[in-house]
Design an enzyme around this catalytic site. Structure first.
Site, PDB file in Angstrom:
ATOM      1  N   LYS A  84      43.462  27.716 -44.384  1.00 15.87           N
ATOM      2  CA  LYS A  84      43.168  27.217 -43.040  1.00 15.87           C
ATOM      3  C   LYS A  84      44.370  26.491 -42.490  1.00 15.87           C
ATOM      4  O   LYS A  84      45.076  25.789 -43.237  1.00 15.87           O
ATOM      5  CB  LYS A  84      41.989  26.231 -43.100  1.00 15.87           C
ATOM      6  CG  LYS A  84      41.222  26.140 -41.812  1.00 15.87           C
ATOM      7  CD  LYS A  84      40.293  27.322 -41.643  1.00 15.87           C
ATOM      8  CE  LYS A  84      39.673  27.386 -40.279  1.00 15.87           C
ATOM      9  NZ  LYS A  84      38.740  28.484 -40.124  1.00 15.87           N
ATOM     10  N   GLY A 181      21.768  29.028 -28.554  1.00 15.82           N
ATOM     11  CA  GLY A 181      23.147  29.329 -28.163  1.00 15.82           C
ATOM     12  C   GLY A 181      23.299  30.763 -27.684  1.00 15.82           C
ATOM     13  O   GLY A 181      23.083  31.701 -28.446  1.00 15.82           O
ATOM     14  N   GLY A 183      26.182  32.010 -26.409  1.00 21.06           N
ATOM     15  CA  GLY A 183      27.632  32.116 -26.212  1.00 21.06           C
ATOM     16  C   GLY A 183      28.126  33.490 -26.631  1.00 21.06           C
ATOM     17  O   GLY A 183      27.405  34.487 -26.491  1.00 21.06           O
ATOM     18  N   VAL A 185      28.704  34.968 -29.604  1.00 20.63           N
ATOM     19  CA  VAL A 185      27.901  35.676 -30.609  1.00 20.63           C
ATOM     20  C   VAL A 185      26.450  35.794 -30.136  1.00 20.63           C
ATOM     21  O   VAL A 185      25.846  36.868 -30.201  1.00 20.63           O
ATOM     22  CB  VAL A 185      27.942  34.956 -31.978  1.00 20.63           C
ATOM     23  CG1 VAL A 185      27.077  35.707 -32.991  1.00 20.63           C
ATOM     24  CG2 VAL A 185      29.372  34.837 -32.502  1.00 20.63           C
ATOM     25  N   TYR A 187      25.060  35.907 -27.236  1.00 22.77           N
ATOM     26  CA  TYR A 187      24.841  36.919 -26.199  1.00 22.77           C
ATOM     27  C   TYR A 187      24.684  38.312 -26.823  1.00 22.77           C
ATOM     28  O   TYR A 187      23.746  39.050 -26.516  1.00 22.77           O
ATOM     29  CB  TYR A 187      26.005  36.917 -25.191  1.00 22.77           C
ATOM     30  CG  TYR A 187      25.945  38.071 -24.230  1.00 22.77           C
ATOM     31  CD1 TYR A 187      25.170  37.987 -23.073  1.00 22.77           C
ATOM     32  CD2 TYR A 187      26.616  39.264 -24.499  1.00 22.77           C
ATOM     33  CE1 TYR A 187      25.072  39.069 -22.209  1.00 22.77           C
ATOM     34  CE2 TYR A 187      26.521  40.346 -23.645  1.00 22.77           C
ATOM     35  CZ  TYR A 187      25.753  40.251 -22.499  1.00 22.77           C
ATOM     36  OH  TYR A 187      25.648  41.321 -21.652  1.00 22.77           O
TER      37      TYR A 187
HETATM   38  P1  NAD Z   1      30.590  29.928 -28.202  1.00 25.68           P
HETATM   39  O1  NAD Z   1      31.261  28.644 -27.942  1.00 25.68           O
HETATM   40  O2  NAD Z   1      30.979  31.146 -27.441  1.00 25.68           O
HETATM   41  O3  NAD Z   1      29.000  29.764 -27.990  1.00 25.68           O
HETATM   42  C1  NAD Z   1      28.283  28.646 -28.376  1.00 25.68           C
HETATM   43  C2  NAD Z   1      27.155  28.452 -27.374  1.00 25.68           C
HETATM   44  O4  NAD Z   1      26.329  27.396 -27.831  1.00 25.68           O
HETATM   45  C3  NAD Z   1      27.673  28.028 -25.976  1.00 25.68           C
HETATM   46  O5  NAD Z   1      27.060  28.828 -24.975  1.00 25.68           O
HETATM   47  C4  NAD Z   1      27.249  26.569 -25.875  1.00 25.68           C
HETATM   48  O6  NAD Z   1      26.953  26.167 -24.546  1.00 25.68           O
HETATM   49  C5  NAD Z   1      26.001  26.554 -26.737  1.00 25.68           C
HETATM   50  N1  NAD Z   1      25.612  25.247 -27.252  1.00 25.68           N
HETATM   51  C6  NAD Z   1      26.413  24.212 -27.633  1.00 25.68           C
HETATM   52  N2  NAD Z   1      25.662  23.185 -28.051  1.00 25.68           N
HETATM   53  C7  NAD Z   1      24.361  23.576 -27.949  1.00 25.68           C
HETATM   54  C8  NAD Z   1      23.120  22.961 -28.224  1.00 25.68           C
HETATM   55  N3  NAD Z   1      23.042  21.716 -28.682  1.00 25.68           N
HETATM   56  N4  NAD Z   1      21.982  23.669 -28.005  1.00 25.68           N
HETATM   57  C9  NAD Z   1      22.027  24.928 -27.520  1.00 25.68           C
HETATM   58  N5  NAD Z   1      23.183  25.561 -27.231  1.00 25.68           N
HETATM   59  C10 NAD Z   1      24.323  24.888 -27.431  1.00 25.68           C
HETATM   60  O7  NAD Z   1      30.733  30.166 -29.773  1.00 25.68           O
HETATM   61  P2  NAD Z   1      30.490  31.514 -30.592  1.00 25.68           P
HETATM   62  O8  NAD Z   1      31.779  32.174 -30.843  1.00 25.68           O
HETATM   63  O9  NAD Z   1      29.365  32.270 -29.988  1.00 25.68           O
HETATM   64  O10 NAD Z   1      30.039  30.918 -31.995  1.00 25.68           O
HETATM   65  C11 NAD Z   1      28.725  30.405 -32.183  1.00 25.68           C
HETATM   66  C12 NAD Z   1      28.614  29.854 -33.609  1.00 25.68           C
HETATM   67  O11 NAD Z   1      28.866  30.895 -34.549  1.00 25.68           O
HETATM   68  C13 NAD Z   1      29.638  28.742 -33.935  1.00 25.68           C
HETATM   69  O12 NAD Z   1      29.039  27.849 -34.860  1.00 25.68           O
HETATM   70  C14 NAD Z   1      30.766  29.496 -34.628  1.00 25.68           C
HETATM   71  O13 NAD Z   1      31.494  28.666 -35.497  1.00 25.68           O
HETATM   72  C15 NAD Z   1      29.967  30.538 -35.397  1.00 25.68           C
HETATM   73  N6  NAD Z   1      30.738  31.741 -35.724  1.00 25.68           N
HETATM   74  C16 NAD Z   1      31.293  32.486 -34.732  1.00 25.68           C
HETATM   75  C17 NAD Z   1      31.998  33.650 -35.059  1.00 25.68           C
HETATM   76  C18 NAD Z   1      32.602  34.523 -33.977  1.00 25.68           C
HETATM   77  O14 NAD Z   1      32.908  35.692 -34.273  1.00 25.68           O
HETATM   78  N7  NAD Z   1      32.765  34.046 -32.755  1.00 25.68           N
HETATM   79  C19 NAD Z   1      32.133  34.031 -36.406  1.00 25.68           C
HETATM   80  C20 NAD Z   1      31.535  33.253 -37.397  1.00 25.68           C
HETATM   81  C21 NAD Z   1      30.841  32.102 -37.044  1.00 25.68           C
END
Ligand code: NAD
Length: 348
Positions: A84, A181, A183, A185, A187
């Protein structure tokens, strides 16, 4: 306030292979690169740009995240180890192309023993800047513009494994699933679940994200967002923030399954044991959310998106195996996953 752990305590707890420290007065770069293990292959892990309060706080975060990467790679059977990078500073204020390039030159010096990619505070645009200086970066070959849909696909397969284990049927049609959430993922997961005919309830703190999934997929919106914990449903899919399975939320849960993409869903490992005692099946986060890492690794190896999706499908069988061992040994699934990872790391 929590007393920060001493360097001695941190090193004893995480036993990293290497810790590298960088400070560059020309660009203002302050960074750490941790290689937790190269037992299974070169270390890989994203780089986080975050306003840490101290070097100690940055070190603890990097050590924890690097160890998690080792476990994630080991369980996903990837030929990589855990690493990391962390850059200390406020990305909004301190991030400059010069600083990113200086960091990328450091990554290049590892000559592939450490490869990195996007993480909190590092965007796809930043990756493009860093690519001027290093090829050891996921996204450089561009098998997909975004790894989130692959992560969502893995969570979808993982949910199916959970339903198969709890209900003896992997179909999600007509099942009630609460997604926290919407976001990147969330969506894509909602899209896949809606196509399968699941009944969806969604919470988010961002109104626009909610409006989008409501208008596109007709999902029900959960308000206020924290009402999602007590919602009666078959599965709760945390796809937002970490630490949401804790002493406050555990007694509220009204589901049979917890399975989503969020990292570090359990506030502490003991909360996973409590889920198990309550008869709620928990899909260990780093097993179910490995799709994005699988895609990043395929990118680094010069593979294809099709291969990444094929590898991601294996999350289904991997989780079934973990759940079966957990049932036989009467222990929580996250304990089984940790043990699997530790055994693989020791064997090499
Ligand atoms: P993102 O920031 O695009 O989406 C997160 C969503 O959660 C946002 O829409 C935000 O408004 C919402 N949110 C924040 N706090 C909240 C709450 N208290 N209640 C409800 N909604 C809330 O992030 P992402 O890329 O979609 O990742 C989501 C999770 O998955 C994170 O924990 C990330 O570490 C994990 N993750 C993501 C990936 C990836 O490929 N993007 C891979 C592995 C793990």
């Amino acid at each position: 306030m929590k007393t920060p752990k001493s360097i001695h305590e941190l090193m004893a707890q995480y036993a990293p292979q290497e810790v590298h420290y960088y400070s560059d007065s020309t660009t203002g770069l302050k960074a750490l690169i941790v290689i937790h293990s190269t037992a299974l292959g070169p270390a890989t892990g994203g780089t986080r740009f975050y306003p840490y309060q101290s070097w100690e706080a940055a070190l603890e975060d990097a050590l924890q995240l690097a160890q998690a990467m080792s476990y994630k790679c080991a369980v996903a059977e990837l030929p990589f180890g855990g690493g990391k990078g962390v850059i200390l500073g406020d990305p909004k204020r301190d991030k400059t192309p010069q600083l990113l390039r200086a960091y990328a030159r450091i990554v290049q010096q590892f000559n592939g023993r450490f490869t990195t990619g996007e993480e909190m505070g590092i965007s796809p645009e930043d990756i493009k800047v860093m690519m001027d200086e290093t090829k050891f970066i996921a996204g450089a070959k561009g098998i997909t513009p975004d790894i989130a849909p692959v992560t969502a696909q893995g969570v979808f397969y993982g949910l199916k494994a959970c339903f198969q284990t709890v209900f003896g049927n992997s179909s999600l049609h007509g099942r009630t699933i609460a997604v926290q959430g919407a976001g990147k993922v969330g969506y894509h997961l909602i899209k896949l679940l809606a196509a399968e005919g699941a009944k969806l309830f969604v919470s988010d703190i961002d109104r626009r994200a909610l409006d989008k999934v409501h208008s596109e997929f007709g999902v029900k919106i959960v308000e206020p967002p924290e009402a999602i914990y007590a919602l009666e449903c078959d599965a709760f899919a945390p796809c937002a923030i970490g630490g949401i399975i804790n002493d406050t939320t555990l007694p509220l849960l009204n589901c049979k399954i917890v399975a989503g993409s969020a990292n570090n869903q359990l506030k502490e490992p003991r909360h996973g044991d409590r889920l198990h005692e309550f008869g709620i099946l928990y899909a260990p986060d780093y097993v179910i959310n490995a799709g994005g890492l699988i895609a990043a690794v395929q990118d680094l190896l010069g593979g294809s998106l099709a291969k990444a999706l094929q590898e991601t499908e294996k999350i289904y069988g991997r989780l079934l195996k973990i759940f079966e061992i957990a049932r036989r040994e009467r222990i929580a699934p996250h304990r089984v996953a940790d043990r699997m990872a530790e055994e693989r790391l020791r064997k090499h």
